[in-house]
Design an enzyme around this catalytic site. Sequence first.
Site: not given
Ligand SMILES: NC(=O)c1ccc[n+]([C@@H]2O[C@H](COP(=O)([O-])OP(=O)(O)OC[C@H]3O[C@@H](n4cnc5c(N)ncnc54)[C@H](O)[C@@H]3O)[C@@H](O)[C@H]2O)c1
Length: 258
Positions: A153, A157
């Site tokens: 991961y 990133k």
């Molecule tokens: N939640 C956190 O604390 C956090 C922190 C830093 C970064 N992020 C990043 O933010 C983004 C959103 O995270 P989140 O927490 O809302 O996650 P989440 O798991 O709630 O949502 C992830 C989304 O990505 C979609 N997805 C996954 N694989 C896919 C694919 N192959 N094609 C199309 N869509 C796909 C899912 O359907 C979902 O809508 C991610 O990239 C995550 O790495 C999250």
Amino acid sequence: MSRFSGKTVVITGGNRGIGYAMAERFASEDANVVIASIEEHVYEAADALVATGAKAKGFVCDVTNISQVKELYEFAAKEFGSVNISVQNAGIITIAKVEDLTEKEWDATMNVNTKGVFLCCQEAIRHMRGNGGKLINMASGQARDGFIYTPHYAASKFGVMGLTQSLAKEVALDGITVNAICPGIIKTDMWDYNDRVWGKMLGDFGPGELMESWVQNIPMKRAGEGRDVAGLVSFLASNDADYITGQTINVDGGLIMS
Ligand SMILES: NC(=O)c1ccc[n+]([C@@H]2O[C@H](COP(=O)([O-])OP(=O)(O)OC[C@H]3O[C@@H](n4cnc5c(N)ncnc54)[C@H](O)[C@@H]3O)[C@@H](O)[C@H]2O)c1
């Protein structure tokens, strides 16, 4: 006239979590919103926005599949006339000790989090050249500081940060900006998974306890909400950010100050 009237935004992973919070924010500022996700639930999420009076469409798309990505941007351009903003937000995570981390997990994570961001930028740029546009790529606090048990991961990133800088240089004269963002701890389904799995691996924390303990390291002493991230994304997508490109910006309550 709102900031995004007449503008079309594509948001991958836009049906839930941080992506949906962004979709709500753009919809509230009068954008045409296309939310894309690998999940069929994307249609219900778009309908929920439409029910508030927004102009929104759902589209099922796997961001690792180049033909589906092409279809996504063609769909957005056909429905609303142009693509002006694209937010590459879709992402996945798994957590495992190094000897247990499978090649399949490595490949899937790099494919969605890094290649998926690239494919969407590539296709969005094809639609933006000549008109300008804004690309915002989802990195993470793990693009600043790789956490334990997530080397795949963290690598995915860090990769987002590199491709953001390279593309920003290539398209600067086309009036297209490319920036990345690094959320810290944001309350979503992904963080529920992190809390559960890291929590067990790092000290047998019960539900919610790991998040609570990590929040103590955040100067603002709270986890983020999707709307905290949406605020930054909408700024980067607006004309107020016209002179900002190639940057990676933290949105984490001060957790990481670099
Ligand atoms: N939640 C956190 O604390 C956090 C922190 C830093 C970064 N992020 C990043 O933010 C983004 C959103 O995270 P989140 O927490 O809302 O996650 P989440 O798991 O709630 O949502 C992830 C989304 O990505 C979609 N997805 C996954 N694989 C896919 C694919 N192959 N094609 C199309 N869509 C796909 C899912 O359907 C979902 O809508 C991610 O990239 C995550 O790495 C999250």
